[in-house]
Design a protein around this motif. Structure first.
Motif, PDB file in Angstrom:
ATOM      1  N   ASN A  23     131.836  41.309 -73.718  1.00  0.00           N
ATOM      2  CA  ASN A  23     131.855  39.625 -72.992  1.00  0.00           C
ATOM      3  C   ASN A  23     132.104  40.026 -71.493  1.00  0.00           C
ATOM      4  N   SER A  24     131.287  40.443 -70.396  1.00  0.00           N
ATOM      5  CA  SER A  24     131.663  40.781 -69.384  1.00  0.00           C
ATOM      6  C   SER A  24     130.738  39.888 -68.298  1.00  0.00           C
ATOM      7  N   TYR A  25     131.338  40.139 -66.975  1.00  0.00           N
ATOM      8  CA  TYR A  25     130.580  39.237 -66.051  1.00  0.00           C
ATOM      9  C   TYR A  25     130.793  39.912 -64.823  1.00  0.00           C
ATOM     10  N   LEU A  26     128.784  40.031 -64.274  1.00  0.00           N
ATOM     11  CA  LEU A  26     129.584  41.560 -63.790  1.00  0.00           C
ATOM     12  C   LEU A  26     129.002  40.692 -62.063  1.00  0.00           C
ATOM     13  N   LEU A  27     129.293  41.779 -61.232  1.00  0.00           N
ATOM     14  CA  LEU A  27     130.037  40.834 -59.572  1.00  0.00           C
ATOM     15  C   LEU A  27     128.907  41.911 -58.885  1.00  0.00           C
ATOM     16  N   VAL A  28     128.011  41.919 -58.325  1.00  0.00           N
ATOM     17  CA  VAL A  28     127.661  43.537 -57.230  1.00  0.00           C
ATOM     18  C   VAL A  28     128.930  42.997 -55.669  1.00  0.00           C
ATOM     19  N   GLY A  29     129.125  43.762 -55.096  1.00  0.00           N
ATOM     20  CA  GLY A  29     129.413  44.074 -53.455  1.00  0.00           C
ATOM     21  C   GLY A  29     127.965  44.936 -53.298  1.00  0.00           C
ATOM     22  N   VAL A  30     127.574  44.346 -52.234  1.00  0.00           N
ATOM     23  CA  VAL A  30     126.817  44.616 -51.204  1.00  0.00           C
ATOM     24  C   VAL A  30     127.067  45.074 -49.382  1.00  0.00           C
ATOM     25  N   CYS A  31     127.234  46.386 -49.074  1.00  0.00           N
ATOM     26  CA  CYS A  31     127.893  46.397 -47.833  1.00  0.00           C
ATOM     27  C   CYS A  31     126.774  45.378 -46.709  1.00  0.00           C
TER      28      CYS A  31
END
Length: 320
Positions: free
Chosen positions: A87-95
């Motif tokens: 059970n995961s929630y994926l946050l993606v950071g973009v520079c």
């Protein structure tokens, strides 16, 4: 978008459905969700996360990068990050462009294009624009990040031997595997290696020499090469058509020769049957010759026949 404006961390039975909307709509930007994450957020261990968490408490996994020329290697890394836990929630950071150009170099895609590319990846639940180059405790707390996912190779940058070293030491790092044979640098290398091919291709498609940053001389050279290639293609097409024609003629010739041989055998057989030693013509000739001889021979007179009969009787009387 309905649902993206609510915080998925709140105790709400609808929470799992909210982030699944990313399968039918672009992932939201973190600064547009108005999520204050007020729900209790107790720290998890990797073992606890792997066992599974309540539906309203997904494991918040963070992955970051430049994601220039977004490709399958990027997507596979995000897929791994998304599926680390049940059970995961994926946050993606973009520079941003500024940070990237400062620490890594120039990009092909600008930051807006890179942000948008990530929003349309099926594994991404949320995109964080202008992500920091080095993760700080404040950033991790602000976004309630449980774990950080990245490949395990030390990432040397910004004066550090490994920008993820402090994350690893805190037990928040979860490794993913790199996809061999594909990277942004590989793609750029292919383009640079075959630069002339792509320059000529785009000139043919209507781009100007100015847009391609091609000199006047190179433009003329490329256009001349394009004309040569067109002529080669025409010659190739003519050759292929000629080969087809020759092949068809050969097939027809073969059929004609075969038919001629069959007819020849039939003709020779008929000829021999008619004119051979025992042929019909010889028999017919002999029959006609015999008839002609009979027709030309004189018929015997009755007197001569009577005289022969008389002589025969006299001879027999003398013998007696």
């Amino acid at each position: 978008m309905v649902g993206h404006q609510e915080c998925i961390m709140e105790e709400d039975n609808r929470a799992p459905q909210l982030w699944r909307k990313t399968l039918t709509a672009p992932a939201p930007f973190a600064d547009e969700t108005n999520c204050q994450c007020q729900a209790p957020h107790e720290k998890l261990t990797i073992a606890q996360a792997r066992l599974g968490t309540p539906a309203d408490r997904p494991v918040r996994v963070y992955a970051d990068g430049i994601f220039d020329l977004f490709h399958s290697g990027h997507a596979r890394a995000l897929m791994q990050a998304k599926t680390l836990f049940p059970n995961s929630y994926l946050l993606v950071g973009v520079c941003s462009d500024d940070l990237t150009h400062k620490f890594k170099g120039f990009t092909v895609m600008n930051e807006a294009e890179r942000y948008e590319a990530l929003r349309h990846c099926r594994y991404v639940d949320e995109v964080i624009r202008d992500a920091p180059w080095t993760l700080t405790p404040e950033f991790l707390e602000k976004h309630k990040i449980d774990f950080v996912a990245h490949d395990d190779i030390p990432y040397s940058s910004a004066g550090s031997d490994d920008v993820y070293k402090h994350i690893k030491e805190a037990g928040m790092f979860v490794p993913t595997q790199r996809t061999e044979g594909i990277s942004t640098s590989d793609i750029i290398t292919r383009i640079v290696r075959d630069y002339d091919v792509y320059a000529r291709r785009n000139l043919q498609r209507g781009y100007t020499a100015k847009e391609l940053n091609v000199s006047f001389i190179n433009e003329k050279r490329y256009r001349f090469q394009n004309q040569v290639d067109k002529m080669k293609e025409k010659v190739k097409n003519v050759e292929e058509r000629s080969k087809e024609f020759v092949n068809r003629v050969e097939e027809k010739s073969h059929d004609l020769i075969q038919k001629w041989e069959e007819k020849s055998r039939e003709f020779i057989g008929n000829f021999l049957e008619l004119f051979g030693p025992d042929g019909a013509w010889k028999q017919m000739f002999q029959e006609r010759s015999s008839r002609m001889l009979q027709a030309l021979s004189p018929k015997q007179s009755p007197l001569k026949g009577w005289a022969r009969c008389r002589d025969f009787r006299l001879d027999n009387l003398h013998k007696l």
